[in-house]
Design a protein around this motif. Sequence first.
Motif, PDB file in Angstrom:
ATOM      1  N   TYR A  15      -3.024  -1.844 -36.142  1.00  0.00           N
ATOM      2  CA  TYR A  15      -3.422  -0.773 -35.330  1.00  0.00           C
ATOM      3  C   TYR A  15      -4.982   0.048 -35.760  1.00  0.00           C
ATOM      4  O   TYR A  15      -5.687  -0.798 -34.775  1.00  0.00           O
ATOM      5  N   ALA A  16      -5.461  -0.477 -37.616  1.00  0.00           N
ATOM      6  CA  ALA A  16      -6.536  -0.166 -37.086  1.00  0.00           C
ATOM      7  C   ALA A  16      -7.392  -1.018 -36.576  1.00  0.00           C
ATOM      8  O   ALA A  16      -8.791  -0.918 -36.526  1.00  0.00           O
ATOM      9  N   ASP A  17      -6.703  -2.328 -37.086  1.00  0.00           N
ATOM     10  CA  ASP A  17      -8.047  -3.060 -36.538  1.00  0.00           C
ATOM     11  C   ASP A  17      -8.077  -3.077 -34.899  1.00  0.00           C
ATOM     12  O   ASP A  17      -9.090  -3.225 -34.405  1.00  0.00           O
ATOM     13  N   GLU A  18      -6.589  -3.395 -34.136  1.00  0.00           N
ATOM     14  CA  GLU A  18      -7.160  -2.467 -32.655  1.00  0.00           C
ATOM     15  C   GLU A  18      -8.016  -1.782 -32.162  1.00  0.00           C
ATOM     16  O   GLU A  18      -8.636  -2.466 -31.339  1.00  0.00           O
ATOM     17  N   ASN A  37     -11.969   3.764 -39.304  1.00  0.00           N
ATOM     18  CA  ASN A  37     -10.702   3.488 -39.110  1.00  0.00           C
ATOM     19  C   ASN A  37     -10.560   2.778 -40.146  1.00  0.00           C
ATOM     20  O   ASN A  37      -9.677   2.534 -40.716  1.00  0.00           O
ATOM     21  N   PHE A  38     -11.279   1.594 -40.591  1.00  0.00           N
ATOM     22  CA  PHE A  38     -10.933   0.650 -42.284  1.00  0.00           C
ATOM     23  C   PHE A  38     -11.079   1.386 -43.285  1.00  0.00           C
ATOM     24  O   PHE A  38     -12.459   1.917 -43.269  1.00  0.00           O
ATOM     25  N   ALA A 342      -7.454   5.774 -37.980  1.00  0.00           N
ATOM     26  CA  ALA A 342      -6.546   4.503 -37.942  1.00  0.00           C
ATOM     27  C   ALA A 342      -5.410   5.411 -37.749  1.00  0.00           C
ATOM     28  O   ALA A 342      -5.031   6.295 -38.581  1.00  0.00           O
ATOM     29  N   PRO A 343      -4.516   4.793 -37.100  1.00  0.00           N
ATOM     30  CA  PRO A 343      -3.125   5.581 -36.498  1.00  0.00           C
ATOM     31  C   PRO A 343      -2.337   5.940 -37.527  1.00  0.00           C
ATOM     32  O   PRO A 343      -2.138   4.015 -38.396  1.00  0.00           O
ATOM     33  N   PHE A 358      -8.114   9.103 -42.109  1.00  0.00           N
ATOM     34  CA  PHE A 358      -9.956   9.923 -42.445  1.00  0.00           C
ATOM     35  C   PHE A 358     -10.322   8.540 -42.710  1.00  0.00           C
ATOM     36  O   PHE A 358      -9.929   9.613 -44.507  1.00  0.00           O
ATOM     37  N   SER A 359     -11.009   7.877 -42.437  1.00  0.00           N
ATOM     38  CA  SER A 359     -11.802   6.667 -43.610  1.00  0.00           C
ATOM     39  C   SER A 359     -13.189   8.313 -44.089  1.00  0.00           C
ATOM     40  O   SER A 359     -14.076   8.284 -42.940  1.00  0.00           O
ATOM     41  N   PHE A 360     -13.812   8.286 -45.234  1.00  0.00           N
ATOM     42  CA  PHE A 360     -14.655   9.176 -45.390  1.00  0.00           C
ATOM     43  C   PHE A 360     -15.913   8.191 -46.859  1.00  0.00           C
ATOM     44  O   PHE A 360     -16.688   8.709 -47.135  1.00  0.00           O
ATOM     45  N   ALA A 361     -15.898   6.449 -46.616  1.00  0.00           N
ATOM     46  CA  ALA A 361     -16.114   5.938 -46.986  1.00  0.00           C
ATOM     47  C   ALA A 361     -17.550   5.374 -46.796  1.00  0.00           C
ATOM     48  O   ALA A 361     -17.426   4.429 -45.687  1.00  0.00           O
TER      49      ALA A 361
END
Length: 386
Positions: A15-18, A37-38, A342-343, A358-361
């Motif tokens: 779903y992160a890709d969606e 998201n990724f 990302a869910p 949550f990605s913090f990169a």
Amino acid sequence: MTDKVKKVPKIPPFYADEIGRIGYMRTREGKTLLPMNFGQPTAGAPAAAIEVAHRMLDHDPLGYFESEPLRERLSQHYRDRYGVEVEPRRILLTTGASTALVTAFACLFRTGDRVAIVVPGYPAYRNTLTALHLHPLELRCCAENGFRPTAGMLASLDPAPAGFVLASPANPTGAMLDEQGMADMVAVCAERGITLISDEIYHGITYGKPAVSALQFDPNVLVINSFSKLYRMPGWRLGWMVVPSAWVENFSNYLINMFLTPPTLAQFAALAALDETEDLYRWIDIYRENREQLMAGLADMGITAIAPPDGAFYLYADLGHITQDSLQFCTRAVEDIGVALAPGIDFDLELGHRFVRFSFAVKPEQIQQAIELLAQWLPDYRDHPD
């Protein structure tokens, strides 16, 4: 033909890709996007790696290739960082860590085997096992224990599973085993005949003590790593495996038949990236600051149910007081304000409906922008969740 198709195992989407696809459509319309998201750094590869790549494009035909100098340099990496000796021949280069996972599962297990995985965890473990007609066996972890699996969890499984996939630091939680925890986990696997696959792709990205490798406790575990995270080369598609000597020939045969060789250009660039220590760890400092800034910003919004990550670059937040539909929440966030998240249902099919990763990169200014946008948007979402 229809009957054969029906027998193919069904696996859920990533779903992160969606969410990423929706975000991409925003950019095509000229709208802003904050890509959180990724699980990928947004800074790009080290400058030295890019310079090497330019030079190789000009002067090399870039045919199929497996770099012996890269294997030798990775052998040195294990000696320098972990104090373990790994023969270069035991290091197999792969087209990213995903290829390594597929190869490991195909080589090590047979149809119907049970393989333990940690939940919440990286969805490709569960989905790839299912696609290969294997049975993922979930070890559930929770915030109360920092999302860390224990050797006792594995020891209690009866019968023992054929394998266990362990990520430390982990995705999506950033949870990491300490030296004793890893030693105990390796020991249980050895005692019970469980094949341990140690996914170490987030090694080097930690915010306290450094990560320990399973190889420090048993030279016969299988280790997977990648240039996608610490080295900021996700799109270059290059990873590696460390396998026991007795497995080298069979794993190599699988790799060459299913995937040929990994990208040649990436192998040359990665050799340069390995030596860019100052550049690499400058970004770890940035991630550390992003981590603190994001946790503080979310706390101001009333989002506090987060186990601080030991490593990787994620916050896995419980938003159960805001939503019971993490996919709908993330879809609305990217559509309404361009914040891509990302869910939790990617990482946990049972409880993920209330979690968001949550990605913090990303760049520090993007963290601040995301905080401001979410703070403005959340009241409206609470009032109109549908």
